[in-house]
Design a protein around this motif. Structure first.
Motif, short mmCIF file in Angstrom:
data_model
loop_
_atom_site.label_atom_id
_atom_site.label_comp_id
_atom_site.label_asym_id
_atom_site.label_seq_id
_atom_site.Cartn_x
_atom_site.Cartn_y
_atom_site.Cartn_z
N THR A 1 -45.77 17.66 73.40
CA THR A 1 -45.60 17.00 72.10
C THR A 1 -45.87 15.58 72.15
N THR A 2 -45.52 14.78 73.21
CA THR A 2 -46.13 13.32 73.36
C THR A 2 -47.64 13.42 72.87
N THR B 1 -40.38 20.97 80.05
CA THR B 1 -40.90 19.85 80.64
C THR B 1 -42.65 19.89 79.86
N GLN C 1 -42.34 19.33 76.42
CA GLN C 1 -42.21 17.76 76.09
C GLN C 1 -43.54 17.10 76.16
#
Ligand code: ADP
Ligand code: MG
Length: 728
Positions: free
Chosen positions: A623-624, A617, A620
């Motif tokens: 990365t955003t 999580t 993720q």
């Protein structure tokens, strides 16, 4: 994953209180309907059989096989009339909870099947017991265990099963459960207390110990619970940043009970009444979503069976109402955990509560005799009493801010303290005049009105006198009360025996009985002074003061449990024939194993969640952010980019650092476990788990909780504290 959490939240928002229908408008109309209690025994048993059961309950006489056959027939008739198809021996192994194996009543005969039950089946069973813990008492080649009927706790019907409370012992007679040593301890205290009561009243022929438990618990919505693998597998949250609001406002304690919860409570009470469990009080507790249930006190063995039974019932009924119940002592960090205060007293067959301040001089000395002997017993065996309540879950609660510290002390309140001071002073320097004695005794007579004033309470004491009983407050919510009660009644029995010996010696030397009792009591007061403490048990000062007084302060399970194996403990249990050395060793071994297993499971679960849920999580979200930075770079001029992207870059780095720490520490935790696992001997292994594995749980959690504050709420996979505690 995240969707799982959000879906769960949506589910909770759509919940409606479950409908519930009470058995009858009047509880008194159906109380005990499913219990083979005295009135039913009277109806279904011959006079002879009824008397045999009564004799067994009251005097501990054995019921012979022929009589057992008769009793079994009566029990069967009643059970069949009430819808039972099966019977079971119900027992309390050293794991948490109870055990049962159901057998149908049917047997073959010439025409098909008939329902049958016999004295043999009632009295004894041999469950396949090889997978219950024995701490090495049983070798696999003699893995047989027996359950044997405890007539002092009445049989009852659970669903469609006639349930018979039993003890659980090994092939060679060693206790493998909680009930066996509890019954032995209760019998020891009965004998010892009766002998002392005889100084005062020859009509006293038996003394029973009483227990009133107060069961605390949390209720969590089922959907949210299922979205928290840590709750499902370990009973507590291994991670979770504290909610911005939790119990600061004290707005949960005694506040109005939410309807869904209220329905659950009514449902539980309804079942309890059918089973003759006298539940009386229900209320919200201090922490959000925390509640309490308490019955009217009963004889200790029965009360403990009832507590075990209701814990099971509550678990089942919680599901009916789409809740899950948490008995863990500390399911949420930073807010109150759950305990199970054990209100304990001794009362005579003549109806006298030995901890009730009396109305006349004689009963006051009786009262003081028992209070003072309790003080001495607790003082001498503080380590054993602590051991009896210490386990992995309770370790987290004790010493925390809401529960008494790991120092065992006794709160007496101002009035009783004054009495003891007066007694001590007046006899220290010289003999009291008869007038003074009368004055003292009369003075004591004023206690009831004053002490029962609820302002004279101390919520920070692990062992408090509360007007007509002692309250052992350090017991954990998930515990089998027997563990504490075995220790408590044993040390009390031991002390009373000692007291009587000393008094008798003085009497033999020519001292008058009253004077002898007085002299010994005075000495006991002086001896047990250090354990009396009326102040704030949570304060740092007390820790220092207790040290000065020589009281022990132990705050970890491995050390606390070792008290069971001290020579004085072994001697005490052997002398009173409650547990022999081998049985004690076996039990302690089981306790150490449980402790190790619990930390091992927590470590595994946290490791999994950290690596499978949290790190992905965080990656993720990282990365955003990285993508965002990349686009910014494309869109903005170099100068503007410098200005705007700085904060995001910091965030990306911070997330990176937490991820790295989580990964590194998770690996170190696995290594620590591997190392601990090869240590021979349960005690050393438990110590290694406590000192080298357990700290990682805290370390890893720290980084996860930080990430929870940073990562996009929509992505976060696990229900947060504010959701677990406030969504209902
Ligand atoms: P609290 O104010 O501590 O919550 P409660 O009134 O709820 O006290 O009572 C707690 C428990 O103590 C109940 O189970 C009650 O029956 C029990 N109790 C009361 N008197 C005695 C006694 N003499 N011996 C044992 N338990 C008792
Ligand atoms: Mg209480």
């Amino acid at each position: 994953m995240a969707h799982f959490r959000l879906k769960a939240l949506e589910e909770v928002l759509n919940r409606k209180p479950e409908p519930f229908v009470r058995e009858d408008n009047l509880v008194s109309n159906y109380y005990g309907r499913l219990v083979f209690d005295r009135p039913k025994m009277k109806k279904y048993l011959s006079k002879e059989a009824f008397n045999a059961v009564m004799d067994a309950i009251e005097n501990g006489t054995t019921i012979d096989r022929k009589m057992a056959d008769q009793i079994a027939q009566g029990m069967k008739s009643w059970a069949l009339e009430n819808g039972a198809t099966h019977y079971t021996h119900w027992f309390q192994p050293l794991t948490d909870g109870t055990a049962e194996k159901h057998d149908a009543f049917i047997i073959h005969n010439d025409h098909g099947v008939i329902e049958a039950f016999s004295g043999k089946l009632l009295a004894q069973q041999e469950p396949d017991a090889s997978s219950f813990p024995s701490g090495g008492i049983r070798q696999t080649f003699e893995a047989r265990g027996y359950t044997a009927w405890d007539p002092s706790s009445p049989a009852f019907i659970s669903e469609t099963t006639l349930t018979i409370p039993t003890i659980f012992i090994s092939f060679t007679g060693e206790a493998l459960d909680y009930k066996t040593p509890l019954l032995r301890a209760l019998s020891a205290v009965d004998k010892a207390a009766t002998a002392v009561c005889q100084y005062f009243d020859k009509n006293v022929t038996s003394v029973q110990a009483n227990l009133g438990w107060e069961q605390e618990y949390f209720l969590i919505d089922e959907a949210l619970y299922m979205a928290r693998p840590d709750l499902v597998l370990t009973g507590r949250t291994l991670m979770g940043h504290s909610s911005s609001k939790d119990q600061q406002l004290d707005d949960h304690y005694f506040s109005s009970i939410p309807t869904r919860v209220n329905r659950f409570m009514q449902d539980v009470e309804n079942e309890a009444y059918k089973l003759g469990i006298p539940v009386k009080t229900r209320h919200n507790e201090v922490a959000p979503n925390q509640f309490e249930l308490a019955p009217i006190f009963e004889e200790a063995n029965l009360a403990n069976d009832h507590n075990q039974l209701i814990m099971d019932i509550m678990q089942k009924i919680a599901r009916r109402h789409k809740f899950r119940i948490l008995y863990h002592e500390k399911p949420f960090a930073g807010i109150n955990g759950s305990g199970k205060h054990n209100n304990w007293s001794l009362s005579t067959n003549t109806g006298v509560n030995l901890y009730s301040p009396g109305k006349n001089p004689k009963s006051n000395i009786l009262f003081l005799t028992f209070v003072i002997n309790t003080l001495k017993a607790v003082y001498d065996h503080q380590n054993l009493l602590r051991a009896s309540i210490y386990h992995a879950g309770n370790q987290r609660r004790l010493g925390a801010n809401e529960a008494p510290p790991s120092i065992i002390s006794v709160f007496l309140g101002t009035e009783v303290t004054k009495m003891l001071d007066l007694m001590e002073e007046s006899v220290t320097d010289r003999k009291m005049t008869p007038d003074e004695k009368t004055a003292l005794k009369l003075n004591i007579g004023r206690i009831p009105e004053i002490i029962l004033d609820s302002t004279d309470r101390n919520r920070t004491s692990p062992f408090a006198f509360t007007g007509n009983r002692f309250e052992f407050r350090a017991v954990g919510s998930s515990a089998n009360c027997a563990s504490a009660l075995i220790a408590l009644n044993a040390v009390m029995a031991n002390q009373l025996i000692d007291f009587k010996e000393k008094v008798d010696q003085l009497i033999d030397k020519g001292t008058k009985k009253d004077e002898a009792i007085f002299q010994i009591l005075k000495q006991l007061i002086i001896d047990s002074k250090p354990v009396c403490f009326n102040g704030d048990g949570y304060s740092d000062n007390w820790i220092k003061e207790a040290k000065k007084r020589g009281l022990s302060n132990v705050n970890n399970v491995p050390e606390a449990l070792s008290a069971y194996l001290r020579p004085e403990t072994i001697k005490l249990f052997e002398k009173l024939e409650i547990l022999d050395q081998q049985e004690l060793h076996g039990r302690v071994e089981v306790e150490y194993e449980k402790f190790i297993m619990k930390i091992q499971i927590e470590a595994r679960v946290l490791g999994d969640l950290a690596i499978n849920h949290i790190v992905p999580t965080a990656v993720q979200y990282q990365t955003t952010l990285l993508q965002n930075v990349k686009y910014m770079k494309e869109v903005f001029s170099a100068e503007e980019f410098e200005q705007l992207a700085g904060a995001r870059m910091d965030l990306i780095r911070e997330i990176g650092k937490h991820i790295s720490s989580i990964k590194a520490k998770s690996k170190q935790m696995v290594d620590a476990r591997k190392k601990a696992n090869v240590i021979p001997g349960a005690i050393e292994k438990a110590k290694a788990y406590d000192q080298t594995v357990r700290p990682f749980l805290q370390d890893i959690r720290y980084h996860i909780d930080k990430l929870e504050l940073i990562v996009d709420n929509e992505l976060w996979p696990l229900p947060k504290y504010r959701e677990l505690l406030f969504v209902r």
